[in-house]
Design a protein around this motif. Sequence first.
Motif, PDB file in Angstrom:
ATOM      1  N   MET A  22       0.772  -1.194  -0.056  1.00 18.35           N
ATOM      2  CA  MET A  22      -0.006   0.072   0.085  1.00 18.35           C
ATOM      3  C   MET A  22       0.975   1.140  -0.132  1.00 18.35           C
ATOM      4  O   MET A  22       1.880   1.274   0.498  1.00 18.35           O
ATOM      5  N   THR A  23       0.193   2.273  -0.486  1.00 18.72           N
ATOM      6  CA  THR A  23       1.041   3.590  -0.637  1.00 18.72           C
ATOM      7  C   THR A  23       0.143   4.569  -0.208  1.00 18.72           C
ATOM      8  O   THR A  23      -1.040   4.490  -0.199  1.00 18.72           O
ATOM      9  N   THR A  24       0.711   5.952   0.148  1.00 20.42           N
ATOM     10  CA  THR A  24       0.125   6.974   0.514  1.00 20.42           C
ATOM     11  C   THR A  24       0.832   8.155   0.440  1.00 20.42           C
ATOM     12  O   THR A  24       2.139   7.988   0.188  1.00 20.42           O
ATOM     13  N   THR A  25       0.329   9.521   0.603  1.00 17.50           N
ATOM     14  CA  THR A  25       0.862  10.640   0.560  1.00 17.50           C
ATOM     15  C   THR A  25       0.657  11.540   1.804  1.00 17.50           C
ATOM     16  O   THR A  25      -0.315  11.618   2.146  1.00 17.50           O
ATOM     17  N   MET A  26       1.912  11.978   2.249  1.00 14.00           N
ATOM     18  CA  MET A  26       1.797  12.658   3.383  1.00 14.00           C
ATOM     19  C   MET A  26       2.493  13.826   3.604  1.00 14.00           C
ATOM     20  O   MET A  26       3.648  14.045   2.731  1.00 14.00           O
TER      21      MET A  26
END
Length: 97
Positions: free
Chosen positions: A1-5
Amino acid sequence: MTTTMSIRELTRNGNMFGEYDYIDIEDKKSHEYKGVFISSRYAEDVKKFLKKKLAKEKQEKLDRIMKFAGKGSIYPRFNGMTASEIREEKAKEQYGK
């Protein structure tokens, strides 16, 4: 999984490191991409990849330089001579003894 923070979110939520394969880091105000955080599961693979990539880039730069600088080799007859000895030998060949 990936995300932007954002960097702030990343420092406040340290437990997020284990949940994602990688995290894109972005400045939330300017939406400027700052980098990526890689999970420790993939860290060694990324390090190996970067090491190969950087070595390849370095070799490409050296190859470009060597086109202009020459092969960096000298005639075998000049092996073991200093620069001044080579100049002296060339002068003898050109103008005689």
